[in-house]
Design an enzyme around this catalytic site. Structure first.
Site, mmCIF file in Angstrom:
data_model
loop_
_atom_site.group_PDB
_atom_site.id
_atom_site.type_symbol
_atom_site.label_atom_id
_atom_site.label_comp_id
_atom_site.label_asym_id
_atom_site.label_seq_id
_atom_site.Cartn_x
_atom_site.Cartn_y
_atom_site.Cartn_z
ATOM 1 N N GLN A 16 0.950 -1.292 -0.017
ATOM 2 C CA GLN A 16 0.076 0.056 0.160
ATOM 3 C C GLN A 16 0.652 1.426 0.046
ATOM 4 O OE1 GLN A 16 -2.769 -1.618 3.305
ATOM 5 N NE2 GLN A 16 -4.019 -0.643 2.008
ATOM 6 N N ARG A 73 3.551 -0.101 13.267
ATOM 7 C CA ARG A 73 3.248 -1.385 12.362
ATOM 8 C C ARG A 73 3.439 -1.274 10.696
ATOM 9 N NH1 ARG A 73 -2.154 -4.485 10.910
ATOM 10 N NH2 ARG A 73 -1.298 -6.197 10.308
ATOM 11 N N HIS A 118 0.919 -9.305 4.394
ATOM 12 C CA HIS A 118 -0.270 -8.488 4.428
ATOM 13 C C HIS A 118 -0.733 -8.651 3.001
ATOM 14 C CE1 HIS A 118 -2.164 -4.933 6.377
ATOM 15 N NE2 HIS A 118 -2.537 -5.132 5.208
ATOM 16 N N ASN A 162 -1.864 -11.412 7.964
ATOM 17 C CA ASN A 162 -3.048 -10.193 8.274
ATOM 18 C C ASN A 162 -4.210 -10.693 7.512
ATOM 19 O OD1 ASN A 162 -3.566 -7.277 9.007
ATOM 20 N ND2 ASN A 162 -4.040 -7.335 6.900
ATOM 21 N N GLU A 163 -5.069 -10.714 8.498
ATOM 22 C CA GLU A 163 -6.417 -10.705 8.084
ATOM 23 C C GLU A 163 -6.678 -12.069 7.130
ATOM 24 O OE1 GLU A 163 -8.304 -7.184 6.632
ATOM 25 O OE2 GLU A 163 -8.124 -6.143 8.430
ATOM 26 N N ASN A 306 -8.256 -6.308 14.124
ATOM 27 C CA ASN A 306 -8.473 -5.129 13.124
ATOM 28 C C ASN A 306 -10.206 -5.029 13.281
ATOM 29 O OD1 ASN A 306 -5.737 -5.584 12.768
ATOM 30 N ND2 ASN A 306 -5.984 -5.883 10.400
ATOM 31 N N TYR A 308 -13.043 -2.037 12.363
ATOM 32 C CA TYR A 308 -13.477 -0.961 11.568
ATOM 33 C C TYR A 308 -15.117 -0.617 11.724
ATOM 34 C CZ TYR A 308 -9.115 -0.869 9.288
ATOM 35 O OH TYR A 308 -7.752 -0.624 8.826
ATOM 36 N N GLU A 376 -5.585 -2.446 13.921
ATOM 37 C CA GLU A 376 -6.105 -1.701 12.836
ATOM 38 C C GLU A 376 -7.182 -1.119 13.433
ATOM 39 O OE1 GLU A 376 -6.242 -2.951 8.834
ATOM 40 O OE2 GLU A 376 -4.578 -3.894 8.896
ATOM 41 N N TRP A 420 -5.207 3.044 11.703
ATOM 42 C CA TRP A 420 -4.911 2.901 10.308
ATOM 43 C C TRP A 420 -5.447 3.888 9.344
ATOM 44 C CZ3 TRP A 420 -2.275 -1.039 7.816
ATOM 45 C CH2 TRP A 420 -2.390 -0.720 6.308
ATOM 46 N N GLU A 427 -5.493 1.899 -1.311
ATOM 47 C CA GLU A 427 -6.352 1.167 -0.621
ATOM 48 C C GLU A 427 -7.112 0.152 -1.482
ATOM 49 O OE1 GLU A 427 -7.420 0.592 2.331
ATOM 50 O OE2 GLU A 427 -9.239 -0.062 2.078
ATOM 51 N N TRP A 428 -6.373 -0.894 -1.673
ATOM 52 C CA TRP A 428 -6.638 -2.072 -2.470
ATOM 53 C C TRP A 428 -7.462 -1.878 -3.707
ATOM 54 C CZ3 TRP A 428 -2.843 -4.760 -0.877
ATOM 55 C CH2 TRP A 428 -2.324 -4.845 0.270
#
Ligand code: GAL
Length: 475
Positions: A16, A73, A118, A162-163, A306, A308, A376, A420, A427-428
């Protein structure tokens, strides 16, 4: 309001921010490939350059120092270190880059938390089948070992993966993240999740037996979860749907690692019942852990969360289709948004700070009261941009208030908070249209200049107040 040694952090991920996608011998990753295919990412954008942190690391360090972070991180780009994904060929320039980052952080008194994976698998490994192959777990373990050996004298906080939920579902079921697969819905994602759990556990055992005594670090995997609650708390179907949804998200990864060494029963029985209904032959679509492999249970030294957003839940296949083979159909839930929750940025992110407190309490009660790092949390702007982003500043204040309550009133062992993200970044699938940074990055300017948002300045003040309060108390 926060413990003296509370970790004040912000996070980023290699793909990213780094750019330099071909620089100095780096190999391609699945995100390089994915972004270079037409129609994958908003505006055909890519992380080819991103924030160019590969060359502009010093600017990032300045931001980190200005914020007064105690922790940062970052993730390692596997393909920058091992261009083919495996150890015989090590890219020394990649090693040098991360050595510099780690050494600079430590020289400034900032503790690095390093994520090994990630989302950015080396393309060479995807070409061999990627995370769907059982052998990926051993290959990841070798990569992890290489990283412990190379950086573990200085890195004491590790995140393996990650995730895994996002990698499995968005990458191998919905096809909206790399590697963009959706042909085997209802099958591939479970396989990928399984191999990721095996990979994580192997790496934890490797660290535990070969490095822990000497290096003294701690290791976990970062699990994403929304806070979920029944649409109608008095309706048993809504309550059951919420349990099912939790089992298919948080429970999928946390249950094996923290509670039983196996998947939640609710998840397995839902998948198996549905397979039967559809006449799906063969073994369960949800794989089983082998007793001959390193145990999954107990392979986390802390809980990395994480968080959100939040959702209310009721039954219903949520668009999966009554007779379709898919995760959505297996879990059989519909998400509902409470109209009182604002959605000021990207559409999936309803801002619900109190959901974090509830989730933290749930984690304490369900997963044996672990130490928790919130690895996050944040919310985004989508144009028109405001450097004076009052709403995001309030969000951080409200959220940290909820975290403080979770610590003081609910007794959750929250050890740290990572906003985050440090910077606006790639952003992907949303490209650069969605901005999560504490620092604005001017992507139209060749210098990619970084400017603190108001939320960044206020986060810095909160950190500084908390530090001076705990210093005062201790003197
Ligand atoms: C997470 C991911 C981050 C970041 C964030 C905001 O799923 O780990 O890389 O993109 O979401 O959407």
């Amino acid at each position: 309001m926060f413990p003296r040694d509370f970790a004040w952090g912000a996070g980023t991920a290699a793909y990213q921010i780094e750019g330099g996608w071909q620089a100095d011998g780096k190999g391609a990753s699945i995100w390089d490939t994915f972004c270079h295919e037409r129609g994958r990412v908003c505006g055909e954008q890519s992380g080819d350059v991103a924030c160019n942190s590969y060359q502009l690391w010093e600017k990032d360090l300045q931001c980190i120092r200005q914020l007064g972070l105690t922790h940062y991180r970052l993730s390692l780009s596997w393909a920058r270190l091992l261009p083919h994904g495996t150890t015989p060929h090590v890219n020394q320039k990649g090693v040098q880059y991360y050595n510099q980052v780690i050494d600079d952080l430590l020289a400034c008194g900032v503790t690095p938390m390093v994520t090994l994976y990630h989302f950015d698998l080396p393309q060479a490994l995807q070409d061999q089948g990627g995370w769907k192959c059982p052998g990926m777990a051993d290959i990841f373990d070798c990569y992890a070992k290489f990283c412990f050996q190379t950086f573990g004298d200085r890195v004491k906080l590790w995140i393996t993966i990650n995730e895994p939920y996002v990698c499995a579902k968005l990458g191998h079921e919905d096809g909206i993240h790399a590697p963009g697969l959706k042909e085997e819905a209802g099958i591939a994602a479970y396989l990928v999740g399984h191999n990721m759990l095996r990979a994580h556990a192997m790496a934890w055992h490797t660290y535990n037996s070969l490095y822990r005594a000497k290096q003294g670090g701690a290791l976990s995997l970062a699990i994403n979860s929304d806070w979920l609650e029944p649409l109608d708390a008095c309706c048993p179907e809504d309550v059951a749907a919420t349990e099912r949804y939790l089992a298919f998200t948080l429970g999928w990864f946390a249950w094996p690692v923290f509670v039983t060494g196996d998947y939640p029963e609710t998840m397995r029985s839902a998948i198996d019942a549905r397979s039967k209904k559809l006449g799906y032959e063969g073994t369960s679509r949800l794989p089983s852990f082998s007793k001959d492999e390193p145990a999954i249970l107990g392979t986390a030294d802390f809980f990395a969360l994480n968080y959100y957003t939040s959702r209310k839940v009721k039954p219903g296949e949520g668009g999966g289709g009554e007779m379709s083979l898919s995760m959505k159909s297996d879990r059989d839930v519909t998400e509902v948004l409470d109209p009182s929750w604002p959605i000021p940025g990207v559409s999936w992110l309803a801002v619900v700070p109190h959901g974090l407190r509830k989730l933290l309490k749930y984690i304490k009660d369900t997963f044996n009261d672990p130490a928790v790092y919130i690895t996050e949390n944040g919310f985004s702007q989508v144009g028109p941009l405001q450097i004076e982003d009052v709403q995001r500043s309030e969000f951080y204040r409200d959220t940290l208030m909820e975290v403080a309550r979770a610590i003081q009133e609910d007794g959750v062992k929250v050890r740290g908070y990572f906003a985050w993200s440090l910077l606006d970044n790639f952003e992907w699938a949303d490209g650069f249209s969605v901005r999560f940074g504490l620092y604005h990055v001017d992507f139209a300017d060749a210098k990619l200049s970084r400017t603190a948002y108001r939320s960044g300045r206020e986060y810095a003040q909160m950190i500084s107040k908390s530090k001076s309060k705990s210093n005062g108390e201790s003197s």
